[in-house]
Design a protein around this motif. Structure first.
Motif, PDB file in Angstrom:
ATOM      1  N   ILE A 114       0.834  -1.293   0.087  1.00  0.00           N
ATOM      2  CA  ILE A 114      -0.198  -0.084  -0.025  1.00  0.00           C
ATOM      3  C   ILE A 114       1.014   1.204   0.056  1.00  0.00           C
ATOM      4  N   PHE A 115       0.525   2.239  -0.996  1.00  0.00           N
ATOM      5  CA  PHE A 115       1.244   3.499  -0.984  1.00  0.00           C
ATOM      6  C   PHE A 115       0.137   4.609  -0.806  1.00  0.00           C
ATOM      7  N   SER A 116       0.602   5.490  -0.203  1.00  0.00           N
ATOM      8  CA  SER A 116      -0.161   6.574  -0.107  1.00  0.00           C
ATOM      9  C   SER A 116      -0.590   7.426  -1.345  1.00  0.00           C
ATOM     10  N   ALA A 117      -1.646   7.858  -1.694  1.00  0.00           N
ATOM     11  CA  ALA A 117      -1.868   8.642  -2.859  1.00  0.00           C
ATOM     12  C   ALA A 117      -1.903   9.840  -2.842  1.00  0.00           C
ATOM     13  N   ILE A 118      -1.741  10.490  -1.706  1.00  0.00           N
ATOM     14  CA  ILE A 118      -1.302  11.910  -1.711  1.00  0.00           C
ATOM     15  C   ILE A 118      -0.061  12.203  -1.058  1.00  0.00           C
ATOM     16  N   ASN A 119       0.186  13.545  -1.406  1.00  0.00           N
ATOM     17  CA  ASN A 119       1.522  14.221  -0.697  1.00  0.00           C
ATOM     18  C   ASN A 119       2.771  13.253  -1.297  1.00  0.00           C
ATOM     19  N   ARG A 120       3.358  12.682  -0.206  1.00  0.00           N
ATOM     20  CA  ARG A 120       4.627  12.023  -0.628  1.00  0.00           C
ATOM     21  C   ARG A 120       4.658  10.574  -1.219  1.00  0.00           C
ATOM     22  N   PHE A 121       3.639   9.855  -1.563  1.00  0.00           N
ATOM     23  CA  PHE A 121       3.238   8.639  -2.106  1.00  0.00           C
ATOM     24  C   PHE A 121       4.283   7.538  -1.308  1.00  0.00           C
ATOM     25  N   LYS A 122       4.067   7.624   0.024  1.00  0.00           N
ATOM     26  CA  LYS A 122       5.019   7.015   0.830  1.00  0.00           C
ATOM     27  C   LYS A 122       4.424   5.301   0.956  1.00  0.00           C
ATOM     28  N   LEU A 123       5.335   4.502   1.070  1.00  0.00           N
ATOM     29  CA  LEU A 123       5.062   3.134   1.350  1.00  0.00           C
ATOM     30  C   LEU A 123       4.532   3.049   2.770  1.00  0.00           C
ATOM     31  N   ASN A 124       3.216   2.423   2.854  1.00  0.00           N
ATOM     32  CA  ASN A 124       2.669   2.170   4.303  1.00  0.00           C
ATOM     33  C   ASN A 124       3.062   0.679   4.723  1.00  0.00           C
ATOM     34  N   ARG A 125       4.102   0.571   5.562  1.00  0.00           N
ATOM     35  CA  ARG A 125       4.993  -0.434   5.674  1.00  0.00           C
ATOM     36  C   ARG A 125       3.842  -1.307   6.763  1.00  0.00           C
ATOM     37  N   LYS A 126       2.842  -0.757   7.397  1.00  0.00           N
ATOM     38  CA  LYS A 126       2.186  -1.459   8.569  1.00  0.00           C
ATOM     39  C   LYS A 126       0.803  -2.167   7.603  1.00  0.00           C
ATOM     40  N   LYS A 127       0.785  -1.901   6.175  1.00  0.00           N
ATOM     41  CA  LYS A 127      -0.389  -2.609   5.612  1.00  0.00           C
ATOM     42  C   LYS A 127       0.250  -3.449   4.588  1.00  0.00           C
ATOM     43  N   THR A 128       0.550  -4.666   4.896  1.00  0.00           N
ATOM     44  CA  THR A 128       1.018  -5.604   3.741  1.00  0.00           C
ATOM     45  C   THR A 128       0.043  -6.788   3.814  1.00  0.00           C
ATOM     46  N   PHE A 129      -0.763  -7.397   2.543  1.00  0.00           N
ATOM     47  CA  PHE A 129      -1.545  -8.408   2.608  1.00  0.00           C
ATOM     48  C   PHE A 129      -0.799  -9.496   1.982  1.00  0.00           C
ATOM     49  N   THR A 130      -0.852 -10.765   2.701  1.00  0.00           N
ATOM     50  CA  THR A 130      -0.014 -11.797   2.101  1.00  0.00           C
ATOM     51  C   THR A 130      -1.182 -13.080   2.431  1.00  0.00           C
ATOM     52  N   GLY A 131      -0.409 -14.112   1.794  1.00  0.00           N
ATOM     53  CA  GLY A 131      -1.214 -15.326   1.750  1.00  0.00           C
ATOM     54  C   GLY A 131      -1.667 -15.940   0.345  1.00  0.00           C
ATOM     55  N   HIS A 132      -1.662 -15.272  -0.637  1.00  0.00           N
ATOM     56  CA  HIS A 132      -2.070 -15.702  -1.918  1.00  0.00           C
ATOM     57  C   HIS A 132      -0.777 -15.740  -2.978  1.00  0.00           C
ATOM     58  N   MET A 133      -1.065 -16.486  -4.091  1.00  0.00           N
ATOM     59  CA  MET A 133       0.432 -16.735  -5.006  1.00  0.00           C
ATOM     60  C   MET A 133       0.081 -16.114  -6.377  1.00  0.00           C
ATOM     61  N   VAL A 134       0.673 -14.905  -6.580  1.00  0.00           N
ATOM     62  CA  VAL A 134       0.453 -14.280  -7.919  1.00  0.00           C
ATOM     63  C   VAL A 134       1.845 -14.103  -8.609  1.00  0.00           C
ATOM     64  N   ALA A 135       2.895 -14.711  -8.043  1.00  0.00           N
ATOM     65  CA  ALA A 135       4.077 -14.409  -8.795  1.00  0.00           C
ATOM     66  C   ALA A 135       3.989 -14.682 -10.157  1.00  0.00           C
ATOM     67  N   GLY A 136       4.313 -14.109 -11.214  1.00  0.00           N
ATOM     68  CA  GLY A 136       4.024 -14.188 -12.528  1.00  0.00           C
ATOM     69  C   GLY A 136       2.796 -13.996 -13.212  1.00  0.00           C
ATOM     70  N   TYR A 137       1.847 -13.574 -12.587  1.00  0.00           N
ATOM     71  CA  TYR A 137       0.486 -13.331 -12.802  1.00  0.00           C
ATOM     72  C   TYR A 137      -0.021 -11.695 -12.384  1.00  0.00           C
ATOM     73  N   ALA A 138      -0.577 -11.026 -13.390  1.00  0.00           N
ATOM     74  CA  ALA A 138      -0.944  -9.830 -13.194  1.00  0.00           C
ATOM     75  C   ALA A 138      -2.372  -9.636 -12.663  1.00  0.00           C
ATOM     76  N   CYS A 139      -2.541 -10.386 -11.557  1.00  0.00           N
ATOM     77  CA  CYS A 139      -3.853 -10.377 -10.840  1.00  0.00           C
ATOM     78  C   CYS A 139      -4.388  -9.038 -10.471  1.00  0.00           C
ATOM     79  N   SER A 140      -5.451  -8.460 -10.764  1.00  0.00           N
ATOM     80  CA  SER A 140      -5.943  -7.375 -10.369  1.00  0.00           C
ATOM     81  C   SER A 140      -6.668  -7.358  -9.123  1.00  0.00           C
ATOM     82  N   LEU A 141      -6.709  -6.350  -8.343  1.00  0.00           N
ATOM     83  CA  LEU A 141      -7.197  -6.263  -7.120  1.00  0.00           C
ATOM     84  C   LEU A 141      -8.276  -5.084  -6.998  1.00  0.00           C
TER      85      LEU A 141
END
Length: 506
Positions: free
Chosen positions: A414-441
């Protein structure tokens, strides 16, 4: 022809082409010291048509330039390399590379004693052209392939414009009040004209409908703007289809205008037009209602993502991220490129507009995120980190404050969409397997959930606040490439897969 016996390696490599017409030259170049003194003596006599006579070699009838370049290195292993380059009238250069280890004795200059005998048989074909050839069948095939590639390289052969076709699948495109299928229905149990999201959303649990019609993998699906009473899909079968979301849920219209698979699609603000990008290197703008093509655009490169500028005053501008690392902007009024953003170092995978269209964010195979001011071809923000992976899919949150990016290391970041576009390190979603696939969300309209497909065909649902995985279930037999939450429904989700199906969940 050439034959080699024990003790030596012969490699012959035909290269590219030159023209003829010049002076016949034979040049003694090097003396090679390899366990003794070896001297090469070339005797050239120039006759009326230019015949090179080299007693141990051959006689070549040439009308142009013949050059022999001998390169040798004598180290402990005694490697001798000959590089012969011949140019001829018929526009052919032959390059022969000989590598040998051992002792070289050259009495008649065509026998190499390397623990065995290597004999060279030179055949001169076409007296008028004077080509020096040795032509094993496999070498001739390589030559033809290489020459054809050289001739085609850098050239774009204008193909005949592919005739666009469209098929209407419903009996009457207009209702009793003469309203087309683009008209937003009012009797479907939900207010599709509302600008407010549902107050509370719930997780989808059961399958309520399956749309079938595509014969190959689906690559993208898009809701009709604002109302989402229609669904647009594109596929590797080179077709774009429009589907009803309510009532009979029929296929309304099919658009056929690409020679190859369709990679991406997007509506303009009012949904009256949409743009499609195909692997045939064309970007086409369609009239949604009639199926007519309003514009055909190409920069001779494959466009991986395509969008209209969301600014109501700039709906005549289309931007596309291409395989040649550029983001190009076309003006539909002139069908000309009016701006190029050329800073990425890899193919551009996604373009996402933020800040009401004044800026946009692009991701690329170069594993970077770049933020651009509109119409300024220098990135205002450059996000790169050694731990970052390629992020082929990016979605803007409904509150327009966050960007969810599908990362190829099986994470949603997750990145902020305003101001500095900073990475939000507290919000990371895992558990799925998408390596090699452009799966939209996508997000639920009330920002409670985040959903994504994965490479095994599952649909994953996470809690937005805690990042905890709430649910996952098998949605498709193959890759679940796209997942969209209906903007006016509390729990309805559309998914598309590589099984060619679109499924509607509730």
């Amino acid at each position: 022809m050439c034959s080699g016996a024990a003790g030596g390696i012969l490699q012959s490599t035909p290269l590219y082409q030159l023209y003829l017409g010049g002076i016949l030259q034979s040049t003694p170049l090097y003396q090679l010291y390899l366990g003794g003194i070896l001297q090469f003596l070339f005797m050239a006599c120039s006759k009326s048509c230019g015949i090179l006579q080299s007693t141990p070699l051959y006689q070549l009838c040439l009308g142009g330039i013949l050059q022999f370049l001998f390169m040798a290195s004598s180290k402990s292993c005694g490697i001798l390399q000959f590089l012969f380059m011949a140019s001829s009238k018929s526009c052919g250069i032959l390059q022969f590379l000989f590598m040998a280890c051992g002792i070289l004795q050259s009495t008649p200059l065509y026998q190499l004693c390397l623990g065995g005998i290597l004999q060279f048989l030179f055949m001169a074909c076409s007296k008028s052209c004077g080509i020096l050839q040795w032509d094993p069948p496999e070498e001739q095939e390589e030559l033809q392939e290489l020459l054809s590639k050289r001739q085609k390289r850098g050239k774009f052969f204008e193909e005949k414009v592919f005739e666009e076709k469209t098929t209407l699948h419903i009996d009457d495109p207009y209702d009793y009040q003469n309203r087309s299928f683009l008209h937003i229905p009012q009797d479907v149990g939900v207010n599709l004209r509302s600008t407010d999201p549902p107050s509370k959303c719930y997780m989808p649990k059961k399958l309520i409908h399956t749309w079938s019609g595509h014969t190959k993998n689906i690559s993208a699906i898009r809701w009709f703007p604002q109302s989402a009473h229609l669904l647009l899909s594109c596929s590797l079968d080179a077709k774009v289809k429009l589907w009803e979301v309510y009532r009979e849920r029929r296929c309304v219209r099919t658009y056929m205008g690409h020679r190859q698979a369709v990679r991406d699609i997007n509506f303009n603000n009012d949904g009256k037009q949409f743009v499609s990008a195909g692997y045939d290197r064309y970007v086409k703008v369609w009239d949604t209602e009639t199926g007519a093509v309003a514009a055909r655009l190409t920069n001779r490169k494959v466009a991986y993502c395509v969008q209209f500028n969301p600014n109501p005053k700039m709906q005549h501008l289309v931007v596309a991220g291409t395989a040649d690392k550029k983001i190009v902007c076309w003006d539909l009024r002139s069908c000309e490129i009016v701006q190029e953003y050329d800073r990425h170092l890899g193919a551009v995978n996604s373009i996402t507009f933020v800040d009401d269209g004044r800026r946009f964010v692009s991701t690329s195979d170069d594993k970077t995120v770049r933020v651009w001011e509109w119409d300024i071809p220098v990135d205002m923000k450059y996000i790169a980190d050694p731990t970052m992976h390629s992020m082929p899919c990016v979605t803007l949150a409904p509150n327009r404050k966050w960007l969810a990016c599908q990362s190829m290391d099986n994470k949603v970041v997750i990145f902020s969409a305003i101001n500095r576009f900073k990475l939000n390190r507290k919000k990371t979603f895992t558990g799925h397997m998408v390596a090699g696939y452009a799966c939209s969300l996508d997000f639920s309209p009330d920002m409670s959930y985040l959903i994504s497909g994965d490479g095994d065909g599952f649909l994953y649902v996470w809690d937005w606040k805690t990042t905890r995985l709430y649910s996952k279930f098998k949605a498709h037999d193959n890759v679940c490439i796209s997942a969209l939450w209906h903007p006016h429904e509390t729990s309805k989700v559309a998914t598309a897969g590589w099984d060619g199906l679109i499924k509607f969940w509730d």
